[in-house]
Write a protein that holds these residues in place. Structure first.
Motif, PDB file in Angstrom:
ATOM      1  N   CYS A   1      38.210  32.423  54.039  1.00  0.00           N
ATOM      2  CA  CYS A   1      38.941  33.109  52.963  1.00  0.00           C
ATOM      3  C   CYS A   1      38.880  32.327  51.656  1.00  0.00           C
ATOM      4  O   CYS A   1      38.647  32.907  50.586  1.00  0.00           O
ATOM      5  CB  CYS A   1      40.395  33.334  53.379  1.00  0.00           C
ATOM      6  N   ALA A   2      39.090  31.014  51.729  1.00  0.00           N
ATOM      7  CA  ALA A   2      39.050  30.186  50.520  1.00  0.00           C
ATOM      8  C   ALA A   2      37.681  30.247  49.859  1.00  0.00           C
ATOM      9  O   ALA A   2      37.578  30.304  48.626  1.00  0.00           O
ATOM     10  CB  ALA A   2      39.415  28.740  50.858  1.00  0.00           C
ATOM     11  N   ASP A   3      36.626  30.267  50.660  1.00  0.00           N
ATOM     12  CA  ASP A   3      35.264  30.354  50.118  1.00  0.00           C
ATOM     13  C   ASP A   3      35.078  31.661  49.350  1.00  0.00           C
ATOM     14  O   ASP A   3      34.517  31.676  48.255  1.00  0.00           O
ATOM     15  CB  ASP A   3      34.248  30.236  51.252  1.00  0.00           C
ATOM     16  N   LYS A   4      35.568  32.765  49.896  1.00  0.00           N
ATOM     17  CA  LYS A   4      35.438  34.068  49.224  1.00  0.00           C
ATOM     18  C   LYS A   4      36.255  34.094  47.936  1.00  0.00           C
ATOM     19  O   LYS A   4      35.803  34.594  46.907  1.00  0.00           O
ATOM     20  CB  LYS A   4      35.894  35.218  50.130  1.00  0.00           C
ATOM     21  N   ILE A   5      37.456  33.546  47.991  1.00  0.00           N
ATOM     22  CA  ILE A   5      38.313  33.498  46.802  1.00  0.00           C
ATOM     23  C   ILE A   5      37.636  32.670  45.706  1.00  0.00           C
ATOM     24  O   ILE A   5      37.538  33.099  44.556  1.00  0.00           O
ATOM     25  CB  ILE A   5      39.698  32.912  47.152  1.00  0.00           C
ATOM     26  N   CYS A   6      37.179  31.473  46.069  1.00  0.00           N
ATOM     27  CA  CYS A   6      36.559  30.584  45.083  1.00  0.00           C
ATOM     28  C   CYS A   6      35.286  31.195  44.505  1.00  0.00           C
ATOM     29  O   CYS A   6      35.066  31.132  43.292  1.00  0.00           O
ATOM     30  CB  CYS A   6      36.271  29.228  45.699  1.00  0.00           C
ATOM     31  N   ALA A   7      34.443  31.759  45.355  1.00  0.00           N
ATOM     32  CA  ALA A   7      33.195  32.361  44.871  1.00  0.00           C
ATOM     33  C   ALA A   7      33.491  33.480  43.881  1.00  0.00           C
ATOM     34  O   ALA A   7      32.851  33.581  42.830  1.00  0.00           O
ATOM     35  CB  ALA A   7      32.376  32.882  46.048  1.00  0.00           C
ATOM     36  N   THR A   8      34.468  34.301  44.199  1.00  0.00           N
ATOM     37  CA  THR A   8      34.833  35.410  43.303  1.00  0.00           C
ATOM     38  C   THR A   8      35.347  34.873  41.973  1.00  0.00           C
ATOM     39  O   THR A   8      34.920  35.330  40.901  1.00  0.00           O
ATOM     40  CB  THR A   8      35.897  36.300  43.965  1.00  0.00           C
ATOM     41  N   MET A   9      36.236  33.902  42.033  1.00  0.00           N
ATOM     42  CA  MET A   9      36.796  33.333  40.807  1.00  0.00           C
ATOM     43  C   MET A   9      35.708  32.651  39.976  1.00  0.00           C
ATOM     44  O   MET A   9      35.691  32.782  38.749  1.00  0.00           O
ATOM     45  CB  MET A   9      37.902  32.339  41.146  1.00  0.00           C
ATOM     46  N   GLU A  10      34.802  31.955  40.626  1.00  0.00           N
ATOM     47  CA  GLU A  10      33.730  31.259  39.920  1.00  0.00           C
ATOM     48  C   GLU A  10      32.755  32.249  39.294  1.00  0.00           C
ATOM     49  O   GLU A  10      32.281  32.029  38.172  1.00  0.00           O
ATOM     50  CB  GLU A  10      33.016  30.303  40.875  1.00  0.00           C
ATOM     51  N   LEU A  11      32.459  33.327  39.998  1.00  0.00           N
ATOM     52  CA  LEU A  11      31.560  34.334  39.442  1.00  0.00           C
ATOM     53  C   LEU A  11      32.149  34.974  38.189  1.00  0.00           C
ATOM     54  O   LEU A  11      31.431  35.317  37.259  1.00  0.00           O
ATOM     55  CB  LEU A  11      31.227  35.401  40.482  1.00  0.00           C
ATOM     56  N   PHE A  12      33.461  35.114  38.173  1.00  0.00           N
ATOM     57  CA  PHE A  12      34.131  35.673  36.996  1.00  0.00           C
ATOM     58  C   PHE A  12      34.535  34.595  36.006  1.00  0.00           C
ATOM     59  O   PHE A  12      35.205  34.856  35.025  1.00  0.00           O
ATOM     60  CB  PHE A  12      35.332  36.526  37.415  1.00  0.00           C
ATOM     61  N   GLN A  13      34.129  33.354  36.296  1.00  0.00           N
ATOM     62  CA  GLN A  13      34.357  32.197  35.442  1.00  0.00           C
ATOM     63  C   GLN A  13      35.836  31.980  35.119  1.00  0.00           C
ATOM     64  O   GLN A  13      36.209  31.666  33.997  1.00  0.00           O
ATOM     65  CB  GLN A  13      33.522  32.308  34.169  1.00  0.00           C
ATOM     66  N   LEU A  14      36.660  32.128  36.145  1.00  0.00           N
ATOM     67  CA  LEU A  14      38.083  31.846  36.027  1.00  0.00           C
ATOM     68  C   LEU A  14      38.325  30.466  36.614  1.00  0.00           C
ATOM     69  O   LEU A  14      37.817  30.143  37.686  1.00  0.00           O
ATOM     70  CB  LEU A  14      38.897  32.896  36.787  1.00  0.00           C
ATOM     71  N   HIS A  15      39.093  29.633  35.929  1.00  0.00           N
ATOM     72  CA  HIS A  15      39.353  28.275  36.397  1.00  0.00           C
ATOM     73  C   HIS A  15      40.431  28.295  37.467  1.00  0.00           C
ATOM     74  O   HIS A  15      41.493  28.869  37.276  1.00  0.00           O
ATOM     75  CB  HIS A  15      39.794  27.372  35.245  1.00  0.00           C
ATOM     76  N   ILE A  16      40.128  27.667  38.594  1.00  0.00           N
ATOM     77  CA  ILE A  16      41.076  27.613  39.699  1.00  0.00           C
ATOM     78  C   ILE A  16      41.155  26.193  40.231  1.00  0.00           C
ATOM     79  O   ILE A  16      40.274  25.376  40.001  1.00  0.00           O
ATOM     80  CB  ILE A  16      40.682  28.554  40.851  1.00  0.00           C
ATOM     81  N   ALA A  17      42.186  25.953  40.971  1.00  0.00           N
ATOM     82  CA  ALA A  17      42.366  24.705  41.724  1.00  0.00           C
ATOM     83  C   ALA A  17      41.929  23.485  40.916  1.00  0.00           C
ATOM     84  O   ALA A  17      42.449  23.232  39.845  1.00  0.00           O
ATOM     85  CB  ALA A  17      41.630  24.791  43.059  1.00  0.00           C
TER      86      ALA A  17
END
Length: 164
Positions: A136-152
């Protein structure tokens, strides 16, 4: 290559993954792009940190989640290049990452299985709570990174990587 981590990052998390973060081979992940502008190193760090936070929240094995999350993409090649097998990257790289992690860091069976299954539903069914969290974390991070949103940990200034 030195890694400097901001003081506001949980020191308990850093203690669990420090040996991996300081490893010369692992640091090479910073040379590969993962999702547009994110490096594979930073993607792996994001997945690790989120997996660790979730594991603590749900009373799972946070150490295994953090370490397997950090190593889930531990392969040192550009995934856009031709692979030595006919397998698609989605099926091939978890095997390479698990192999590399097992040989280089002597990971547990739980950690290896989590790495092998992190591409579910394109790969095997996760067999532990920690494996599900990493998936789940991998999917969340990949999605956020593709949309260039800064996370964690990817927030500007929290982690600096420089040549040493």
């Amino acid at each position: 290559m030195d890694i400097t981590v901001s003081e506001d990052i949980d020191s308990e998390f850093l203690e669990v993954v420090r040996d991996i973060l300081e490893d010369r081979e692992f640091k090479k992940l910073n040379c590969f792009r993962q999702h547009l502008k994110t490096t594979r190193f930073m993607h792996s760090l994001n997945v690790s940190y989120i997996s660790w936070c979730l594991a603590r929240r749900f009373r799972c094995d946070a150490r295994a989640a953090a370490r397997a999350g950090l190593l889930h993409d531990f392969f040192l090649y550009d995934f856009r290049d031709k692979q030595p097998t006919r397998e698609l990257q989605a099926f091939y790289h978890p095997k390479v990452a698990a192999y590399n992690s097992t040989n280089h860091f002597n990971i547990s069976e739980k950690e290896a299985n989590a790495i092998l299954s992190h591409m579910f539903p394109l790969g095997p069914l996760p067999t532990s709570k920690e494996a599900w969290l990493i998936t789940c974390a991998d999917k969340i991070c990949a999605t956020m990174e593709l949309f260039q949103l800064h996370i964690a940990l990817a927030k500007p200034g929290r982690v600096k990587i420089s040549a040493a």
